[in-house]
Design an enzyme around this catalytic site. Structure first.
Site, mmCIF file in Angstrom:
data_model
loop_
_atom_site.group_PDB
_atom_site.id
_atom_site.type_symbol
_atom_site.label_atom_id
_atom_site.label_comp_id
_atom_site.label_asym_id
_atom_site.label_seq_id
_atom_site.Cartn_x
_atom_site.Cartn_y
_atom_site.Cartn_z
ATOM 1 N NE ARG A 1 -6.447 1.271 0.281
ATOM 2 C CZ ARG A 1 -6.573 2.249 1.148
ATOM 3 N NH1 ARG A 1 -5.581 2.554 1.954
ATOM 4 N NH2 ARG A 1 -7.700 2.916 1.224
ATOM 5 C CG ASN B 1 -1.860 1.124 1.308
ATOM 6 O OD1 ASN B 1 -1.814 2.030 0.477
ATOM 7 N ND2 ASN B 1 -2.726 1.106 2.305
ATOM 8 C CG HIS C 1 -13.169 3.046 3.486
ATOM 9 N ND1 HIS C 1 -13.867 4.049 4.101
ATOM 10 C CD2 HIS C 1 -11.871 3.259 3.776
ATOM 11 C CE1 HIS C 1 -13.017 4.857 4.723
ATOM 12 N NE2 HIS C 1 -11.799 4.394 4.533
ATOM 13 C CD GLU D 1 -9.049 -1.848 4.228
ATOM 14 O OE1 GLU D 1 -8.662 -1.626 5.393
ATOM 15 O OE2 GLU D 1 -9.225 -0.956 3.390
ATOM 16 N NE ARG E 1 -10.481 12.514 3.618
ATOM 17 C CZ ARG E 1 -10.189 11.217 3.659
ATOM 18 N NH1 ARG E 1 -11.048 10.339 4.170
ATOM 19 N NH2 ARG E 1 -9.051 10.783 3.173
ATOM 20 C CB ILE F 1 -13.821 4.609 15.409
ATOM 21 C CG1 ILE F 1 -12.747 5.711 15.459
ATOM 22 C CG2 ILE F 1 -15.064 5.003 16.187
ATOM 23 C CD1 ILE F 1 -13.130 7.005 14.760
ATOM 24 N N GLY F 2 -14.739 1.680 14.906
ATOM 25 C CA GLY F 2 -15.822 0.697 14.894
ATOM 26 C C GLY F 2 -15.503 -0.545 15.710
ATOM 27 C CD GLU F 3 -11.534 -3.644 13.616
ATOM 28 O OE1 GLU F 3 -10.523 -4.000 14.251
ATOM 29 O OE2 GLU F 3 -11.541 -3.503 12.381
ATOM 30 C CG ASN F 4 -10.294 -0.807 18.924
ATOM 31 O OD1 ASN F 4 -10.103 -1.904 19.429
ATOM 32 N ND2 ASN F 4 -9.687 -0.407 17.822
ATOM 33 C CG LEU G 1 -17.507 3.802 12.132
ATOM 34 C CD1 LEU G 1 -18.273 3.813 13.448
ATOM 35 C CD2 LEU G 1 -18.070 4.845 11.172
HETATM 36 P P1 ADP Z 1 -7.043 4.588 9.407
HETATM 37 O O1 ADP Z 1 -8.195 5.140 8.628
HETATM 38 O O2 ADP Z 1 -5.919 5.542 9.545
HETATM 39 O O3 ADP Z 1 -6.641 3.175 9.004
HETATM 40 P P2 ADP Z 1 -7.891 3.312 11.869
HETATM 41 O O4 ADP Z 1 -8.845 2.329 11.317
HETATM 42 O O5 ADP Z 1 -6.616 2.814 12.420
HETATM 43 O O6 ADP Z 1 -7.628 4.504 10.882
HETATM 44 O O7 ADP Z 1 -8.671 4.120 13.039
HETATM 45 C C1 ADP Z 1 -8.089 5.176 13.710
HETATM 46 C C2 ADP Z 1 -9.098 5.759 14.673
HETATM 47 O O8 ADP Z 1 -9.501 4.733 15.608
HETATM 48 C C3 ADP Z 1 -8.567 6.920 15.515
HETATM 49 O O9 ADP Z 1 -9.506 7.975 15.540
HETATM 50 C C4 ADP Z 1 -8.461 6.315 16.897
HETATM 51 O O10 ADP Z 1 -8.675 7.268 17.896
HETATM 52 C C5 ADP Z 1 -9.589 5.315 16.894
HETATM 53 N N1 ADP Z 1 -9.445 4.325 17.960
HETATM 54 C C6 ADP Z 1 -8.553 3.309 18.053
HETATM 55 N N2 ADP Z 1 -8.709 2.661 19.234
HETATM 56 C C7 ADP Z 1 -9.730 3.280 19.896
HETATM 57 C C8 ADP Z 1 -10.373 3.103 21.145
HETATM 58 N N3 ADP Z 1 -10.007 2.142 21.984
HETATM 59 N N4 ADP Z 1 -11.386 3.947 21.477
HETATM 60 C C9 ADP Z 1 -11.757 4.935 20.650
HETATM 61 N N5 ADP Z 1 -11.194 5.151 19.453
HETATM 62 C C10 ADP Z 1 -10.200 4.346 19.070
#
Ligand code: ADP
Length: 395
Positions: free
Chosen positions: A89, A7, A178, A381, A237, A328-331, A205
């Site tokens: 990618r 990538n 995406h 991905e 953005r 964000i979606g996972e965490n 996210l």
């Molecule tokens: P990218 O688009 O750069 O690949 P990522 O998928 O790695 O981004 O996501 C990055 C975002 O995920 C950041 O805004 C980060 O703050 C958020 N994030 C990661 N872990 C957590 C968490 N435990 N709680 C809230 N937000 C999180």
């Protein structure tokens, strides 16, 4: 059987060496500050090595990590010959590509013709392909596009309501991004639902964020547009905005059109509204400490996602599963909770306890009584890129 997944960005390069059949990762890494000084983070079996190492161009960056893969202390292959093909990618495939392709001269020409649509990304992606061809002659290169999955959208969803000639003459339409992630996650959801006629909404996210409506495995609509600027509130953005804001800001702040678009891409979103950071973790922390602007920022992020979910439930005429993926979606359980709460009227009932559980597995976080499933599905991905590459090059 190994595939190298690349990538390439303008000053960075992510790589992953993977078995495309089972997704086993041999090594992964990131070259940063290419053309400035050079920094490498290389990882084998959760063991990270960081190095400052001169990388005048992407060519040196690739040569450096290939050398580490084959000759380093923690070498994972005996020779570069073990790499069967390279999967790249590529951000923009325009209307030319609705699936991954083996790169040839014609493909390169098409990618070059798409540069005006993705001026920040496609040139770096093309460079990645050309350097890989140079360093590993004879090995096939495959392009996997962020836009390809969305090529199934119908004109009624991908057109903008501008004069038709702008679509025909200049390609002004929604392409979506995406796609590799939306494909992977919706496909996992389809398996979890165990039905073919599935209606799935995927919320990817991360720093960049987008939502996708997927019906029977096909993208029907998605929130990013001609460029990744449209849709959700993202790290930096703005997402959806009245186009009138552009000329108003240009006038008020004496900015050119390009500067204003840059402003909406790089200085807006979570960063611009909160004034704290583009990193959601820092904004959540500030909000917990009573920062009102941080709280508003989080609410804006969640409300926008909620609006898209409801509008896509309408487009799909129902929804079997809502999926959360990426950083964000996972965490961020807080975001999932806020997005889903209030959607009980459409059969969405989140289980607050299940939502707090953390692991790296695909998981269901809805209540037993929920008509709509809510899934957390870690995206992958690289696996899709490696798999597509393998399938296209295997004899
Ligand atoms: P990218 O688009 O750069 O690949 P990522 O998928 O790695 O981004 O996501 C990055 C975002 O995920 C950041 O805004 C980060 O703050 C958020 N994030 C990661 N872990 C957590 C968490 N435990 N709680 C809230 N937000 C999180």
């Amino acid at each position: 059987m190994l595939i190298l997944v690349l990538n390439a960005g303008s000053s960075s390069l992510k790589y992953q060496l993977m078995n495309p059949k089972d997704g086993q990762v041999k090594a992964t890494g990131l070259c940063e500050r290419i053309g400035i000084d050079g920094r490498l983070v290389h990882e084998v079996e959760n063991k990270k090595t960081k190095k400052d190492i001169s990388m005048p161009s992407h060519k040196e960056a690739i040569e450096i990590f290939l050398d580490i893969l084959a000759n380093g202390e923690e070498k994972v292959i005996d020779s570069i010959e073990e790499i069967q093909a390279i999967g790249h990618r590529v951000v923009h495939g325009g209307e030319y590509f609705s699936s991954s392709v083996v790169v040839n001269e014609d493909v390169i020409e098409k990618l070059e013709s798409l540069i005006p649509l993705a001026p920040l990304h496609n040139p770096a992606n093309i460079m990645g392909v050309k350097i890989a061809q140079q360093i590993m002659p004879g090995k096939p290169n495959v392009a996997v596009f962020d836009t390809a999955f969305h090529q199934t959208m119908e004109a009624s969803n991908f057109m903008y309501a501008v004069p038709y000639e702008d679509y025909k003459d200049h390609g002004v339409r929604k392409y979506g991004f995406h796609g590799t992630s939306h494909y992977y996650v919706s496909n996992e959801a389809k398996k979890m639902l165990n039905k073919d006629d599935s209606k799935v909404i995927v919320c990817h996210l991360g720093n960049g964020s987008s939502v996708c409506a997927v019906k029977d495995g096909k993208s029907i609509d998605t929130s990013m547009g001609l460029t990744p600027l449209e849709g959700l509130v993202m790290g930096t953005r703005s997402g959806d905005i009245d186009a009138g804001v552009l000329s108003y800001l240009m006038d008020k702040k004496d900015m050119s059109a390009q500067e204003t678009v840059n402003y909406l891409n790089k200085k807006s979103g979570l960063l611009g509204v909160s004034g704290i950071s583009s990193d959601l973790r820092e904004i959540i922390e500030a909000s917990e400490n009573g920062d009102e602007r941080a709280k508003t920022t989080i609410d804006m992020k969640c409300n926008r996602i909620k609006k898209y979910i409801c509008s896509y439930a309408g487009v799909l005429e129902g929804v079997d599963a809502i999926c959360f993926t990426a950083g964000i979606g996972e965490n961020a359980d807080l975001i999932r909770e806020k997005v889903c709460s209030g959607l009980e009227f459409m059969g969405v009932e989140i289980d607050s306890e299940k939502n707090k559980i953390r692991n790296d597995e695909n998981r269901e976080i809805n209540k037993e009584s929920s008509k709509t499933k809510i899934y957390v599905i870690p995206t992958n991905e690289e696996f899709v890129i490696a798999n597509d590459t393998y399938n296209l090059v295997k004899a």
